[in-house]
Write a protein that holds these residues in place. Structure first.
Motif, PDB file in Angstrom:
ATOM      1  N   PHE A 152       1.400  18.348 -33.737  1.00 19.28           N
ATOM      2  CA  PHE A 152       1.520  19.555 -32.916  1.00 19.28           C
ATOM      3  C   PHE A 152       2.148  20.733 -33.646  1.00 19.28           C
ATOM      4  N   GLY A 153       3.146  20.479 -34.478  1.00 20.34           N
ATOM      5  CA  GLY A 153       3.794  21.579 -35.181  1.00 20.34           C
ATOM      6  C   GLY A 153       2.833  22.320 -36.086  1.00 20.34           C
ATOM      7  N   ALA A 154       2.040  21.569 -36.852  1.00 19.17           N
ATOM      8  CA  ALA A 154       1.052  22.185 -37.731  1.00 19.17           C
ATOM      9  C   ALA A 154      -0.076  22.814 -36.938  1.00 19.17           C
ATOM     10  N   ARG A 155      -0.455  22.162 -35.871  1.00 20.76           N
ATOM     11  CA  ARG A 155      -1.557  22.682 -35.039  1.00 20.76           C
ATOM     12  C   ARG A 155      -1.223  24.045 -34.446  1.00 20.76           C
ATOM     13  N   HIS A 156      -0.008  24.193 -33.939  1.00 15.93           N
ATOM     14  CA  HIS A 156       0.377  25.425 -33.241  1.00 15.93           C
ATOM     15  C   HIS A 156       1.091  26.418 -34.152  1.00 15.93           C
ATOM     16  N   LEU A 157       1.047  26.178 -35.438  1.00 14.57           N
ATOM     17  CA  LEU A 157       1.598  27.113 -36.409  1.00 14.57           C
ATOM     18  C   LEU A 157       0.724  28.360 -36.510  1.00 14.57           C
ATOM     19  N   ASP A 158       1.361  29.521 -36.569  1.00  9.71           N
ATOM     20  CA  ASP A 158       0.657  30.757 -36.878  1.00  9.71           C
ATOM     21  C   ASP A 158       0.699  30.915 -38.393  1.00  9.71           C
ATOM     22  N   PRO A 159      -0.445  30.818 -39.092  1.00  5.34           N
ATOM     23  CA  PRO A 159      -0.431  30.896 -40.556  1.00  5.34           C
ATOM     24  C   PRO A 159       0.247  32.153 -41.093  1.00  5.34           C
ATOM     25  N   ASP A 316      -8.140  16.205 -31.405  1.00  7.56           N
ATOM     26  CA  ASP A 316      -6.748  16.080 -31.825  1.00  7.56           C
ATOM     27  C   ASP A 316      -6.538  16.740 -33.182  1.00  7.56           C
ATOM     28  N   TYR A 317      -7.456  16.505 -34.085  1.00  9.00           N
ATOM     29  CA  TYR A 317      -7.454  17.187 -35.377  1.00  9.00           C
ATOM     30  C   TYR A 317      -8.837  17.042 -35.992  1.00  9.00           C
ATOM     31  N   HIS A 318      -9.155  17.965 -36.899  1.00 14.16           N
ATOM     32  CA  HIS A 318     -10.485  18.034 -37.478  1.00 14.16           C
ATOM     33  C   HIS A 318     -10.519  17.344 -38.844  1.00 14.16           C
ATOM     34  N   PRO A 319     -11.627  16.685 -39.168  1.00 16.66           N
ATOM     35  CA  PRO A 319     -11.733  16.040 -40.486  1.00 16.66           C
ATOM     36  C   PRO A 319     -11.876  17.090 -41.584  1.00 16.66           C
ATOM     37  N   PHE A 320     -11.505  16.705 -42.796  1.00 14.41           N
ATOM     38  CA  PHE A 320     -11.704  17.599 -43.923  1.00 14.41           C
ATOM     39  C   PHE A 320     -11.901  16.789 -45.198  1.00 14.41           C
ATOM     40  N   ALA A 354      -1.958  18.118 -43.026  1.00 17.43           N
ATOM     41  CA  ALA A 354      -2.929  18.801 -43.876  1.00 17.43           C
ATOM     42  C   ALA A 354      -4.240  19.066 -43.144  1.00 17.43           C
ATOM     43  N   ASN A 355      -4.599  18.222 -42.157  1.00 17.34           N
ATOM     44  CA  ASN A 355      -5.810  18.483 -41.376  1.00 17.34           C
ATOM     45  C   ASN A 355      -5.785  19.880 -40.779  1.00 17.34           C
ATOM     46  N   TRP A 356      -4.625  20.227 -40.209  1.00 20.88           N
ATOM     47  CA  TRP A 356      -4.523  21.527 -39.554  1.00 20.88           C
ATOM     48  C   TRP A 356      -4.309  22.654 -40.552  1.00 20.88           C
ATOM     49  N   MET A 357      -3.647  22.375 -41.688  1.00 20.38           N
ATOM     50  CA  MET A 357      -3.467  23.430 -42.673  1.00 20.38           C
ATOM     51  C   MET A 357      -4.822  23.855 -43.246  1.00 20.38           C
ATOM     52  N   VAL A 358      -5.694  22.876 -43.487  1.00 23.32           N
ATOM     53  CA  VAL A 358      -7.036  23.197 -43.962  1.00 23.32           C
ATOM     54  C   VAL A 358      -7.774  24.004 -42.897  1.00 23.32           C
ATOM     55  N   LYS A 359      -7.613  23.615 -41.641  1.00 25.49           N
ATOM     56  CA  LYS A 359      -8.231  24.357 -40.541  1.00 25.49           C
ATOM     57  C   LYS A 359      -7.686  25.786 -40.473  1.00 25.49           C
ATOM     58  N   HIS A 360      -6.411  25.954 -40.823  1.00 28.01           N
ATOM     59  CA  HIS A 360      -5.799  27.290 -40.844  1.00 28.01           C
ATOM     60  C   HIS A 360      -6.216  28.110 -42.063  1.00 28.01           C
ATOM     61  N   GLY A 361      -6.976  27.513 -42.963  1.00 25.79           N
ATOM     62  CA  GLY A 361      -7.458  28.254 -44.121  1.00 25.79           C
ATOM     63  C   GLY A 361      -6.651  28.067 -45.390  1.00 25.79           C
ATOM     64  N   ILE A 362      -5.731  27.076 -45.398  1.00 25.51           N
ATOM     65  CA  ILE A 362      -4.922  26.809 -46.593  1.00 25.51           C
ATOM     66  C   ILE A 362      -5.292  25.424 -47.119  1.00 25.51           C
TER      67      ILE A 362
END
Length: 402
Positions: A152-159, A316-320, A354-362
């Motif tokens: 949740f923390g990574a998911r709801h992070l504003d990049p 819940d999270y996206h594959p990468f 990292a799933n969500w960081m990649v989704k955030h563009g990093i």
């Protein structure tokens, strides 16, 4: 000059001793702040975001973010990250140093190396850079909340919260795992789904035919899923994934059903679907949805009226999968090789921040830091592997400066 591993192990021991289960990270966040200050990080460089205000579960604090200015002119910003929380089993842990291992001296509890090892790696990185005056690009250190309960923390992070005056991070390095030489470049995606099964109560001894058993709907649905090959490890036409049925209960967390002489009128079920293929994740989830709908239609009362189901799902999270020739993988591999190890590029069937960081563009790869037997009462930390992770973090931050 080697990393001060003695100080790093002392930090790790202190972090392991501080409670901080998922959603209750305020205490460990305060301890990390104290350690950062002792390492020479100025207070103005440390802040919290407001991710906890967007997380749909009670969460004490937001993600902890540290921004360090670079000493290399024009170098792009890098991200180093980990998570602060532990699973609930770690409450009451008492770390004990035994040779080259840290074990738990408290019976019935896990240790919390997942992921206090990562916390110690990041704080030690800051301490080494400042104490030794090592040249480095601008850095952002991110300590997330509620990783263990759903990323949740990574998911709801504003990049944007990770950016400095020079811009945001161009790549990320996540410390969360066992072996430092493991470079995790991909991970599965997952759906979380739940079903509310509405039947109809009736006296099970006097007039069972007047009822609609929610329990029988559940049983038929799961039988169809298993017969179709959608339960457990799922392999279909070259695609692979997994699924599982988790908690089964009644309303408000109680057991399903009231008594053996009453036809059960309500059952609540939770489950998950996973795959490295986002389309196949949806296929697995759809198989469950269809099975529950079919089962509800098949269980009827004496008037032919069927039960009903309400099936809801969320990603819940996206594959990468980060390609091997990308800059982040190249930097990671070079750093591992520089330390005399062989990079082991691989994917994992578990979700990562990292799933969500990649989704955030990093683009973000993940390394281990000595965790072993995580989420069990036998958990322990491998100190030689932890020390490799310390050296790796410094190399990742400074490698191109040499």
């Amino acid at each position: 000059m080697p990393v001060d591993t003695t100080a790093a192990v002392e930090r790790l021991m202190q972090f392991l001793a501080v409670p901080g289960i998922t959603g209750e990270e305020a205490g460990i966040a305060k301890e990390i702040q104290r350690a950062l200050k002792a390492a020479g990080v100025p207070a103005k460089a440390v802040a919290f975001d407001d991710a906890h205000a967007r997380i749909p579960l009670p969460t004490q604090t937001g993600n902890l973010i540290v921004k360090l200015p670079g000493t290399l002119k024009g170098a792009p910003r890098l991200l180093f990250m980990t998570h602060m929380d532990t699973v609930p089993l770690c409450a009451g842990a008492k770390p004990k140093l035994v040779g080259k291992q840290i074990v738990n001296d408290a019976s019935g509890a896990a240790l919390g190396g997942d992921n206090r090892t990562g916390c110690a790696v990041l704080v030690t990185l800051a301490a080494e850079l400042l104490a030794r005056g090592l040249p480095h690009p601008p850095l952002t250190l991110l300590f997330t909340v509620r990783e263990e309960s759903g990323l949740f923390g990574a998911r709801h992070l504003d990049p944007a919260a990770l950016a400095g005056p020079d811009g945001g991070p161009v790549m990320g390095f996540n410390f969360d795992g066992r072996a430092a030489a493991d470079v995790i470049v991909g991970a599965v995606g997952a759906d979380r789904w739940e079903v509310e099964i509405h039947g109809k109560a009736a006296h099970a001894g006097v007039a069972p035919e007047k009822g609609v058993s929610a329990t029988m709907i559940l049983a038929l649905a799961l039988a169809e899923v298993r017969a179709g090959g959608w339960f457990g490890k799922v392999v279909k036409d070259g695609s692979e994934g997994t699924s599982n049925v988790g908690p089964v209960g009644g309303a408000d967390g109680r057991c399903a059903g009231d008594a053996t002489n009453v036809v059960t009128d309500y059952v609540h079920v939770k489950g998950e679907s996973r795959s490295h293929d986002p389309k196949f994740v949806r296929q697995i989830t759809t198989a469950y949805k269809d099975a529950f709908a079919n089962a509800a239609a098949a269980v009827v009362d004496h008037e032919g009226k069927p039960g009903k189901v309400k099936f809801t799902t969320r990603a819940d999270y996206h594959p990468f999968r980060i390609k091997d020739n990308t800059p982040v993988v190249a930097r990671a591999s070079a750093a591992v090789s520089k330390l005399g190890m062989t990079p082991n590029l691989r994917t994992t069937n578990g979700g990562l921040d990292a799933n969500w960081m990649v989704k955030h563009g990093i683009p973000t790869v993940t390394f281990g830091a000595g965790q072993n037997d995580i989420h069990t009462v036998k958990e322990w930390v491998d100190l030689p592997e932890f020390e490799k992770a310390l050296e790796l973090a410094v190399e990742l931050a400074t490698g191109t400066a040499k």
